[in-house]
Enzyme design. Structure first.
Site, short mmCIF file in Angstrom:
data_model
loop_
_atom_site.label_atom_id
_atom_site.label_comp_id
_atom_site.label_asym_id
_atom_site.label_seq_id
_atom_site.Cartn_x
_atom_site.Cartn_y
_atom_site.Cartn_z
N GLY A 1 -26.72 16.59 51.70
CA GLY A 1 -27.60 15.37 52.55
C GLY A 1 -27.25 13.88 52.31
O GLY A 1 -28.13 13.15 52.27
N ILE B 1 -26.32 23.06 53.79
CA ILE B 1 -26.92 23.89 52.67
C ILE B 1 -27.27 25.20 52.94
O ILE B 1 -27.84 26.13 52.08
CB ILE B 1 -28.48 22.95 52.24
CG1 ILE B 1 -28.68 23.24 50.77
CG2 ILE B 1 -29.40 23.20 53.35
CD1 ILE B 1 -29.62 22.36 50.31
N TYR C 1 -43.64 21.98 55.64
CA TYR C 1 -42.92 20.91 54.58
C TYR C 1 -43.71 21.22 53.13
O TYR C 1 -42.74 21.49 52.21
CB TYR C 1 -43.36 19.65 55.12
CG TYR C 1 -42.52 18.35 54.37
CD1 TYR C 1 -41.04 18.34 54.28
CD2 TYR C 1 -43.30 17.57 53.64
CE1 TYR C 1 -40.63 17.24 53.66
CE2 TYR C 1 -42.64 16.43 52.93
CZ TYR C 1 -41.42 16.45 52.72
OH TYR C 1 -40.71 15.40 52.18
N GLY D 1 -28.51 10.94 54.78
CA GLY D 1 -29.70 11.19 55.20
C GLY D 1 -30.44 9.94 54.54
O GLY D 1 -29.62 8.80 53.97
N1 SER Z 1 -41.84 10.83 53.72
C1 SER Z 1 -42.45 12.37 53.71
C2 SER Z 1 -43.05 12.56 55.11
O1 SER Z 1 -43.64 11.80 55.39
C3 SER Z 1 -43.24 12.65 52.85
O2 SER Z 1 -42.46 13.03 51.34
O3 SER Z 1 -42.74 13.49 55.70
#
Ligand code: SER
Length: 319
Positions: free
Chosen positions: A8, A55, A143, A11
């Protein structure tokens, strides 16, 4: 001598971390791993090797590790929180499947692994203020689910197989270099772009919503310092709370106005991002990181604002 693979590398974090690692370890091979369509450009492409490393493809990780005799992997592949909600299956495949692939290669080839966790690893049941290092982690987002499961899986690989896994829980990261994209904390980057361009900023997060934030130079230093830390001092590994500043949209708006007097902000509520932000802590207690590896941030909101405005004006060629 250190040979590092950054997965990554093009990024938000990887773009800057790859360059910092190349400066930090000039005799090592610092390999920029990228996916097709996100090729390294400019100085990132010219200053060191790069390889296609998806990945989700364990063979590509293993091949890059073999080719460059890699001893440390920075696993920075992820979809940020709001994008992950739109594509939960892909978020799982990259966030957790990708981490599993990385850990397996690290186990077989004896690499250390850094994987960022996040304030997103916490949820509504977590104490909101001064969130402790060890506390309830029941996030609502995919997430967050991948981050908590990733913390556990990384600790398991350390305990069971002796893989040197380490991690920090990042706040929202603010930088003028590579834009984030798809995160809940992105507003705190976008607001600076609008301020220097003389545009009104439409804030997707409501006044009074506090989240931890950090300026990228501190975050990059954390990535390196945690991997350099004396392991005999580490009580924790995956993952350390780290913090630098906590603010809501009104506080950052007023701070920018001190430096850009005519700047205007309005609210344009984004229900998804607001719900995510509401489920995250207001501020983390980072005393374990301070005690176990001497973590200390350098930038507060004022110092970050001065530096962001100066560098964004130069980048966008605005007087
Ligand atoms: N910066 C990230 C997000 O806003 C949080 O780790 O998804």
């Amino acid at each position: 001598m250190k040979n590092v693979l950054i997965i990554g590398a093009t990024g938000q974090i990887g773009t800057e971390l790859t360059m910092k690692l190349r400066n930090e370890y000039p005799n090592g091979q610092i390999v920029a791993g990228y996916i097709p369509g996100a090729e390294p450009k400019g100085i990132l492409a010219e200053s060191g090797p790069s390889e296609v490393v998806d990945i989700t493809n364990p063979q590509q990780i293993a091949d890059a590790v073999d080719k460059y005799k890699v001893d440390t992997i920075y696993n920075l592949a992820a979809l940020l929180s709001a994008t992950a909600e739109a594509k939960p299956q892909l978020a799982y495949k990259i966030g957790l499947g990708g981490l599993y692939n990385t850990l397996e290669v690290a186990r077989e080839k004896n690499c250390a692994v850094f994987t960022p966790s996040s304030i997103g690893s916490f949820g509504k049941d977590t104490p909101k203020d001064n969130t402790p290092q060890d506390t309830i982690q029941r996030p609502d987002t995919i997430y967050g689910v991948t981050k908590v499961a990733g913390e556990l899986l990384s600790d398991y690989y350390a305990r069971r197989f002796g893989v040197d896994t380490r991690s920090v829980r990042f706040p929202g990261l603010i930088s003028y270099v590579a834009p984030p994209g798809g995160g809940t904390t992105d507003y705190a980057v976008d607001i600076y772009y609008h301020a220097v361009k003389g545009e009104t900023f439409k804030c997707p997060i409501a006044a009074g919503t506090f989240m931890d934030m950090m300026y990228m130079p501190d975050a990059l230093r954390a990535c390196i310092e945690i991997m350099e830390a004396d392991p005999s001092r580490l009580v924790h590994r995956n993952s350390f709370n780290i913090a630098a500043m906590s603010f809501d949209p009104e506080i950052i708006y007023k701070k920018i106005q001190e430096h850009v007097p005519g700047f205007k902000m309005e609210y344009e509520f984004d229900p998804l991002r607001q719900a995510i932000a509401d489920s995250w802590p207001n501020s983390l207690d980072d005393s374990c990181a301070r005690n176990e590896w001497d973590w200390k941030p350098e930038f507060d909101l004022e110092a970050m604002t001065v530096d962001m405005l100066k560098n964004l004006r130069a980048k966008l060629d605005i007087k």
